[in-house]
Motif scaffolding. Structure first.
Motif, PDB file in Angstrom:
ATOM      1  N   GLY A  36       0.826  -1.208   0.000  1.00 50.32           N
ATOM      2  CA  GLY A  36       0.000   0.000   0.000  1.00 50.32           C
ATOM      3  C   GLY A  36       0.859   1.256   0.000  1.00 50.32           C
ATOM      4  N   GLU A  39       2.564   4.319   3.255  1.00 52.18           N
ATOM      5  CA  GLU A  39       1.494   4.502   4.234  1.00 52.18           C
ATOM      6  C   GLU A  39       0.772   3.197   4.564  1.00 52.18           C
ATOM      7  OE1 GLU A  39       0.868   7.488   5.756  1.00 52.18           O
ATOM      8  OE2 GLU A  39       2.676   8.128   4.712  1.00 52.18           O
ATOM      9  N   SER A  40       1.382   2.060   4.277  1.00 52.01           N
ATOM     10  CA  SER A  40       0.717   0.771   4.475  1.00 52.01           C
ATOM     11  C   SER A  40       0.249   0.557   5.912  1.00 52.01           C
ATOM     12  CB  SER A  40       1.637  -0.377   4.052  1.00 52.01           C
ATOM     13  OG  SER A  40       1.808  -0.368   2.651  1.00 52.01           O
ATOM     14  N   THR A  42      -0.438   2.801   8.144  1.00 51.71           N
ATOM     15  CA  THR A  42      -1.520   3.747   8.399  1.00 51.71           C
ATOM     16  C   THR A  42      -2.820   3.246   7.785  1.00 51.71           C
ATOM     17  OG1 THR A  42       0.052   5.573   8.447  1.00 51.71           O
ATOM     18  CG2 THR A  42      -2.260   6.145   8.079  1.00 51.71           C
ATOM     19  N   LYS A  43      -2.729   2.657   6.610  1.00 51.65           N
ATOM     20  CA  LYS A  43      -3.919   2.111   5.959  1.00 51.65           C
ATOM     21  C   LYS A  43      -4.501   0.953   6.772  1.00 51.65           C
ATOM     22  CE  LYS A  43      -2.635   3.528   1.311  1.00 51.65           C
ATOM     23  NZ  LYS A  43      -2.326   3.094  -0.058  1.00 51.65           N
ATOM     24  N   ASP A  46      -6.288   2.508   9.604  1.00 56.65           N
ATOM     25  CA  ASP A  46      -7.543   3.097   9.135  1.00 56.65           C
ATOM     26  C   ASP A  46      -8.619   2.019   8.984  1.00 56.65           C
ATOM     27  OD1 ASP A  46      -6.378   5.600   9.060  1.00 56.65           O
ATOM     28  OD2 ASP A  46      -6.084   5.597   6.879  1.00 56.65           O
ATOM     29  N   LEU A  47      -8.228   0.846   8.521  1.00 57.36           N
ATOM     30  CA  LEU A  47      -9.170  -0.269   8.400  1.00 57.36           C
ATOM     31  C   LEU A  47      -9.705  -0.641   9.787  1.00 57.36           C
ATOM     32  CD1 LEU A  47     -10.610  -2.534   6.877  1.00 57.36           C
ATOM     33  CD2 LEU A  47      -8.490  -3.879   7.055  1.00 57.36           C
ATOM     34  N   TYR A  76     -11.445  -3.077   0.432  1.00 55.82           N
ATOM     35  CA  TYR A  76     -10.372  -2.288   1.035  1.00 55.82           C
ATOM     36  C   TYR A  76      -9.006  -2.873   0.677  1.00 55.82           C
ATOM     37  CZ  TYR A  76      -8.106   0.805   4.379  1.00 55.82           C
ATOM     38  OH  TYR A  76      -7.312   1.779   4.954  1.00 55.82           O
ATOM     39  N   GLU A  80      -6.710  -0.425  -1.469  1.00 54.44           N
ATOM     40  CA  GLU A  80      -5.607   0.196  -0.736  1.00 54.44           C
ATOM     41  C   GLU A  80      -4.272  -0.544  -0.876  1.00 54.44           C
ATOM     42  OE1 GLU A  80      -5.845   3.152   0.530  1.00 54.44           O
ATOM     43  OE2 GLU A  80      -8.005   3.279   0.219  1.00 54.44           O
TER      44      GLU A  80
END
Length: 146
Positions: A36, A39-40, A42-43, A46-47, A76, A80
């Motif tokens: 991702g 920012e993997s 962070t993603k 976020d999930l 997602y 992402e």
């Protein structure tokens, strides 16, 4: 977690979700390999937050259906991280999250607590296996091709 948190079913649910996501091999690999981008991690967080917004502990019924959760997890991962889940692991993850929420909503945290314990044990085993792997690889340096 404080002693008070241990008695809070929603806190147990959140811990169970966190453990589930951290041990989901598709998500773990996507984050570890930065599929991702930078920012993997962070993603992935976020999930987790997105799941908590739909399973917020305010009602015994989540704000989405099990099938919507499955679809959202799959979408997602694809959007992402560029991962198409052919193993249908999003179904297993969604089902586990759904069952943990149902149980915790009834005050039964056993499943969520077991998921957390299983994740801790899996992490410990992984650490031990990596140590053995490094030691083994170190012993294999006796190449005579010099």
């Amino acid at each position: 977690m404080s002693a008070e948190d241990n008695n809070n079913p929603y806190t147990s649910f959140q811990a169970g979700v966190t453990a589930t996501l951290r041990t989901w091999s598709a998500l773990k690999t996507a984050v570890d390999q930065t599929w991702g981008g930078t920012e993997s991690a962070t993603k992935a967080e976020d999930l987790r937050r997105n799941i908590f917004s739909h399973f917020d502990g305010q009602s015994p019924n989540p704000k989405m259906t099990l099938y919507e959760l499955e679809d959202n997890l799959g979408a997602y991962m694809e959007e992402e991280f560029g991962v198409v889940l052919e193993d249908e692991s999003e179904r297993e993850v969604a089902d586990l999250i759904w069952r943990m929420y149902e149980c915790c909503a009834k005050g039964d945290c056993a499943l969520a607590n077991q998921v957390v314990m299983d994740a801790i044990q899996a992490e410990e085993l992984l650490k031990k296996s990596e140590v053995k792997s490094v030691i083994k690889n170190g012993d294999d340096d006796d190449d005579d091709d010099d």
